[in-house]
Design a protein around this motif. Structure first.
Motif: not given
Length: 150
Positions: A1, A3-4, A6-7
């Protein structure tokens, strides 16, 4: 998503890598000679080499052929050493056949250079004999060569 964090960081790094790879492709193109990327320049270079009595067709045949056949030889060795292909008569015969193909292309180069194979072997012997005067390989002499020792 989205909102992550790290991603998101990973995605941005991948995008940056793509941009860097595109810059690398541009760099490769800019550092490539004109005869390597333009047909007319290539033809002009072939004509120039022909006028200099350079046997382009013979030496190009030799260079491309030696590389291809050396790759085939290497492939068999790779499969024996790393992939468990058996050391048997068939595979040894295959190696010998590929080595024969390499020699055919080496002979093409000798014809193109106007030099007998024996002279090439003698030149190699003389070079290595000068590099290893005691007649034995040495790491130091292989890495720390005299000027002109190619």
């Amino acid at each position: 998503s989205l909102n992550n964090p790290q991603q998101n960081s990973l995605i941005l790094n991948l995008i940056d890598m793509t941009l860097d790879l595109n810059k690398y492709l541009d760099f490769v193109d800019e550092t490539t000679s004109e005869p390597s990327k333009d047909y007319s320049e290539f033809i002009d270079r072939l004509i120039q080499l022909n006028n200099e009595d350079f046997p382009t067709e013979r030496l190009l045949t030799a260079a491309v052929g030696m590389s291809a056949e050396a790759g085939e030889f290497t492939e068999v060795v790779k499969k024996i050493v790393f992939q468990g292909k058996p050391v048997n008569n068939e595979n040894m015969f295959h190696l010998k056949r590929e080595l024969g193909d390499i020699m055919w292309y080496v002979s093409q180069a000798c014809i193109g250079l106007g030099i007998p194979l024996e002279q090439i072997i003698q030149m190699n012997f003389d070079k290595l004999n000068a590099r290893y005067p005691e007649g034995k390989f040495s790491i130091e002499r292989s890495e720390d060569r005299e000027e002109g020792d190619l």
